[in-house]
Enzyme design. Sequence first.
Site, PDB file in Angstrom:
ATOM      1  N   GLY A  11       0.732  -1.256   0.000  1.00  0.00           N
ATOM      2  CA  GLY A  11       0.000   0.000   0.000  1.00  0.00           C
ATOM      3  C   GLY A  11       0.760   1.304   0.000  1.00  0.00           C
ATOM      4  O   GLY A  11       0.180   2.336   0.337  1.00  0.00           O
ATOM      5  N   ASP A  31      -5.652  -6.971  -3.706  1.00  0.00           N
ATOM      6  CA  ASP A  31      -4.435  -7.735  -3.965  1.00  0.00           C
ATOM      7  C   ASP A  31      -4.770  -9.216  -3.839  1.00  0.00           C
ATOM      8  O   ASP A  31      -5.778  -9.577  -3.233  1.00  0.00           O
ATOM      9  CB  ASP A  31      -3.305  -7.357  -2.999  1.00  0.00           C
ATOM     10  CG  ASP A  31      -1.937  -7.662  -3.588  1.00  0.00           C
ATOM     11  OD1 ASP A  31      -1.292  -6.731  -4.118  1.00  0.00           O
ATOM     12  OD2 ASP A  31      -1.513  -8.832  -3.537  1.00  0.00           O
ATOM     13  N   ASP A  76      -0.579  -0.861 -10.820  1.00  0.00           N
ATOM     14  CA  ASP A  76       0.881  -0.957 -10.692  1.00  0.00           C
ATOM     15  C   ASP A  76       1.170  -2.453 -10.752  1.00  0.00           C
ATOM     16  O   ASP A  76       1.268  -3.123  -9.728  1.00  0.00           O
ATOM     17  CB  ASP A  76       1.338  -0.330  -9.377  1.00  0.00           C
ATOM     18  CG  ASP A  76       2.843  -0.321  -9.228  1.00  0.00           C
ATOM     19  OD1 ASP A  76       3.552  -0.679 -10.197  1.00  0.00           O
ATOM     20  OD2 ASP A  76       3.333   0.037  -8.140  1.00  0.00           O
ATOM     21  N   CYS A 129       7.736  -0.853 -12.655  1.00  0.00           N
ATOM     22  CA  CYS A 129       9.095  -0.446 -12.306  1.00  0.00           C
ATOM     23  C   CYS A 129      10.060  -1.136 -13.266  1.00  0.00           C
ATOM     24  O   CYS A 129      11.125  -1.597 -12.893  1.00  0.00           O
ATOM     25  CB  CYS A 129       9.430  -0.733 -10.845  1.00  0.00           C
ATOM     26  SG  CYS A 129       9.238  -2.458 -10.361  1.00  0.00           S
TER      27      CYS A 129
END
Length: 176
Positions: A11, A31, A76, A129
């Site tokens: 989070g 999740d 993400d 990422c």
Amino acid sequence: MRVIDACAGAGGKSLHLAALMNNRGKILCLDVHDRKLKELRDRSRRAGVDSIETRLIESSKTVKRLVGHADRLLLDVPCSGSGVIRRNPDSKWKMTEEECHRLVHIQRDILTNYVGMVKSGGKMVYATCSIFPSENELQVKWFLENHPGWKLEEEFHLLPSPGGSDGFYGARLSKI
């Protein structure tokens, strides 16, 4: 505003969103790992954030129940982590071409299955990422070609630098 962080993990981004939203509205954090959501609940409590709700994704029904629910969606997604190798140097020895292909398929599944949660006129942020085009701009290109009714508003790339920044990618898309 109703925001869904669909790959919330522990989070960090959800807590940042709560701060940006002045702890107003609702942030639904999803999740597949309950232990990460537990950590998020603990972190939210310590931070005094009550706008965050967590929900475990136990099956596709969890996501289907949220169709048309979100003003904003953050994805993400799981990725190779190629932009953060400096922090995880062992990962470069573990990453294989097959694993990268597997991750691209997972990302496409998430994009395809989660995009319905966004209301008409809503927005979605897709982030990794990673510095690999196959996980970033090529994924967004694929998404736009296969999901009419969406348009790319903005995308950004941040490459790792000697000054210490990691590599990231983000795209903001809007539902027409």
